[in-house]
Scaffold this motif. Structure first.
Motif, PDB file in Angstrom:
ATOM      1  N   VAL A  54       0.781 -17.801  10.433  1.00 30.11           N
ATOM      2  CA  VAL A  54       1.344 -17.545   8.860  1.00 30.11           C
ATOM      3  C   VAL A  54       0.867 -15.887   8.987  1.00 30.11           C
ATOM      4  O   VAL A  54       0.444 -15.080   9.436  1.00 30.11           O
ATOM      5  CB  VAL A  54       0.872 -18.452   7.964  1.00 30.11           C
ATOM      6  N   HIS A  55       1.585 -15.530   7.300  1.00 34.32           N
ATOM      7  CA  HIS A  55       1.411 -14.438   6.962  1.00 34.32           C
ATOM      8  C   HIS A  55      -0.199 -13.071   7.254  1.00 34.32           C
ATOM      9  O   HIS A  55      -0.779 -14.118   6.802  1.00 34.32           O
ATOM     10  CB  HIS A  55       1.513 -14.347   5.922  1.00 34.32           C
ATOM     11  N   PRO A  56      -0.244 -12.206   7.311  1.00 35.39           N
ATOM     12  CA  PRO A  56      -1.634 -11.696   8.050  1.00 35.39           C
ATOM     13  C   PRO A  56      -2.207 -12.293   6.422  1.00 35.39           C
ATOM     14  O   PRO A  56      -3.371 -12.496   6.405  1.00 35.39           O
ATOM     15  CB  PRO A  56      -1.431 -10.283   7.388  1.00 35.39           C
ATOM     16  N   ALA A  57      -1.756 -11.854   5.847  1.00 36.50           N
ATOM     17  CA  ALA A  57      -2.558 -12.044   3.900  1.00 36.50           C
ATOM     18  C   ALA A  57      -2.828 -13.312   4.068  1.00 36.50           C
ATOM     19  O   ALA A  57      -4.238 -13.734   2.968  1.00 36.50           O
ATOM     20  CB  ALA A  57      -1.454 -11.766   2.466  1.00 36.50           C
TER      21      ALA A  57
ATOM     22  N   ARG B  72       1.087  -2.235   1.348  1.00 35.60           N
ATOM     23  CA  ARG B  72       0.241  -1.136   1.657  1.00 35.60           C
ATOM     24  C   ARG B  72      -1.086  -1.125   0.904  1.00 35.60           C
ATOM     25  O   ARG B  72      -2.329  -0.860   1.849  1.00 35.60           O
ATOM     26  CB  ARG B  72       0.812   0.047   0.846  1.00 35.60           C
ATOM     27  N   ARG B  73      -1.209  -2.039  -0.512  1.00 36.94           N
ATOM     28  CA  ARG B  73      -2.767  -1.617  -0.513  1.00 36.94           C
ATOM     29  C   ARG B  73      -3.456  -3.466  -0.939  1.00 36.94           C
ATOM     30  O   ARG B  73      -4.658  -3.548  -0.600  1.00 36.94           O
ATOM     31  CB  ARG B  73      -2.985  -0.869  -2.743  1.00 36.94           C
ATOM     32  N   THR B  74      -2.588  -4.595  -0.651  1.00 36.75           N
ATOM     33  CA  THR B  74      -3.253  -5.430  -0.721  1.00 36.75           C
ATOM     34  C   THR B  74      -3.070  -6.113   0.384  1.00 36.75           C
ATOM     35  O   THR B  74      -3.493  -7.209   1.358  1.00 36.75           O
ATOM     36  CB  THR B  74      -2.912  -6.320  -1.707  1.00 36.75           C
ATOM     37  N   GLY B  75      -1.585  -6.004   1.402  1.00 38.19           N
ATOM     38  CA  GLY B  75      -1.091  -6.586   3.006  1.00 38.19           C
ATOM     39  C   GLY B  75       0.049  -8.321   1.591  1.00 38.19           C
ATOM     40  O   GLY B  75       0.059  -8.797   2.747  1.00 38.19           O
ATOM     41  N   SER B  76      -0.246  -7.835   0.868  1.00 38.70           N
ATOM     42  CA  SER B  76       0.237  -9.640   0.268  1.00 38.70           C
ATOM     43  C   SER B  76       1.465  -8.617  -0.061  1.00 38.70           C
ATOM     44  O   SER B  76       2.120  -7.990  -0.441  1.00 38.70           O
ATOM     45  CB  SER B  76      -0.476  -9.691  -0.962  1.00 38.70           C
TER      46      SER B  76
ATOM     47  N   GLY C 258     -10.200 -12.631  -0.087  1.00 34.39           N
ATOM     48  CA  GLY C 258      -9.610 -11.603   1.009  1.00 34.39           C
ATOM     49  C   GLY C 258      -9.084 -10.575   1.247  1.00 34.39           C
ATOM     50  O   GLY C 258      -8.136 -10.418   2.156  1.00 34.39           O
ATOM     51  N   LEU C 259      -9.162  -9.678   0.464  1.00 36.22           N
ATOM     52  CA  LEU C 259      -8.769  -8.096   0.287  1.00 36.22           C
ATOM     53  C   LEU C 259      -9.674  -7.806   1.519  1.00 36.22           C
ATOM     54  O   LEU C 259     -11.314  -7.380   0.571  1.00 36.22           O
ATOM     55  CB  LEU C 259      -8.298  -7.931  -1.520  1.00 36.22           C
ATOM     56  N   ALA C 260      -9.346  -5.848   1.677  1.00 34.84           N
ATOM     57  CA  ALA C 260     -10.005  -5.517   2.612  1.00 34.84           C
ATOM     58  C   ALA C 260     -10.324  -4.270   1.605  1.00 34.84           C
ATOM     59  O   ALA C 260     -11.533  -4.556   1.447  1.00 34.84           O
ATOM     60  CB  ALA C 260      -8.771  -4.415   3.470  1.00 34.84           C
ATOM     61  N   ASP C 261     -10.172  -4.396   0.401  1.00 37.83           N
ATOM     62  CA  ASP C 261     -10.717  -3.444  -1.022  1.00 37.83           C
ATOM     63  C   ASP C 261     -10.666  -4.711  -1.656  1.00 37.83           C
ATOM     64  O   ASP C 261      -9.495  -4.266  -2.797  1.00 37.83           O
ATOM     65  CB  ASP C 261      -9.993  -2.552  -0.863  1.00 37.83           C
ATOM     66  N   PRO C 262     -11.708  -5.460  -2.540  1.00 36.62           N
ATOM     67  CA  PRO C 262     -11.770  -6.279  -2.944  1.00 36.62           C
ATOM     68  C   PRO C 262     -11.278  -5.147  -4.491  1.00 36.62           C
ATOM     69  O   PRO C 262     -11.815  -3.677  -5.469  1.00 36.62           O
ATOM     70  CB  PRO C 262     -13.101  -6.610  -3.726  1.00 36.62           C
TER      71      PRO C 262
END
Length: 201
Positions: free
Chosen positions: A47-50, A139-143, A152-156
């Motif tokens: 699936v999609h990375p996000a 760019r900021r969330t990958g979603s 699952g966010l790199a930066d909550p």
């Protein structure tokens, strides 16, 4: 529509600062399975990375539900609700907003409600909030735009959850892509996202 913080102390002194990463809680009974058989568990490798990041985070946080993938097609809150056989009000819409100083906040609202950024800005004590566009959302969330997962966010991100979702035994939350959602309870969603409740009305 008026948005106010309600019933819960913020996780940090500044409501625009993301809370620290949440520790896993003791496992709770999982939410009921969807009434449809067309939704299938997501396999992170496919699936999609996000979506994969959301699935991993749910497992690490001992969430009661898991990511499911929906068939291709339009993915409005009404579409998702129809497919799952649930009220549109139980489907969560995610909106990424920017406050002054390039600070982002994530709002999780019922699919039955409209979000008015000026009202929320007044509650948070900032001059204005503006919706983030698709390229920056990626760019900021990958979603995908409108499908930002609260886990699952790199930066909550500082996250706010509509209190009207509490009346539903199960709510369906975006998982990083329009075709991906996960089921959870309102109280568990607050825990998973380290979120602040907000009140409309």
């Amino acid at each position: 529509m008026r948005w106010t913080t309600a019933g819960r102390a913020p996780a940090a002194g500044d409501l625009l600062v993301a809370p620290p990463q949440q520790e896993p809680a003791p496992p709770q009974p999982p939410p009921p399975a969807p009434s449809t058989t067309a939704a299938a568990p997501a396999h992170p490798a496919d699936v999609h990375p996000a979506v994969a990041a959301t699935a991993r985070a749910l497992a690490e946080l001992d969430a009661g539900g898991q990511v499911v993938l929906l068939p291709p097609g339009p993915r409005t809150a009404a579409d998702v609700a129809h497919h799952l056989g649930v009220p549109a009000a139980a489907v969560v819409r995610s909106t990424l907003l920017r406050a002054p100083g390039d600070r982002l906040v994530l709002v999780l609202a019922s699919g039955a409600h409209e979000l008015f950024p000026p009202s929320l800005a007044a509650v948070l004590g900032v001059p204005h909030l503006e919706e983030v566009l698709e390229a920056e959302t990626v760019r900021r969330t990958g979603s995908v735009l409108g499908s930002t997962s609260p886990v699952g966010l790199a930066d909550p991100l500082p996250t706010y959850v509509d209190v009207t979702l509490a009346v539903h035994p199960v709510v369906w939350v975006p998982a990083g892509h329009p075709r991906a959602v996960f089921p959870t309870r309102y109280d568990e969603l607050l825990r998973l996202a380290g979120a602040h409740p907000v009140e409309t009305g």
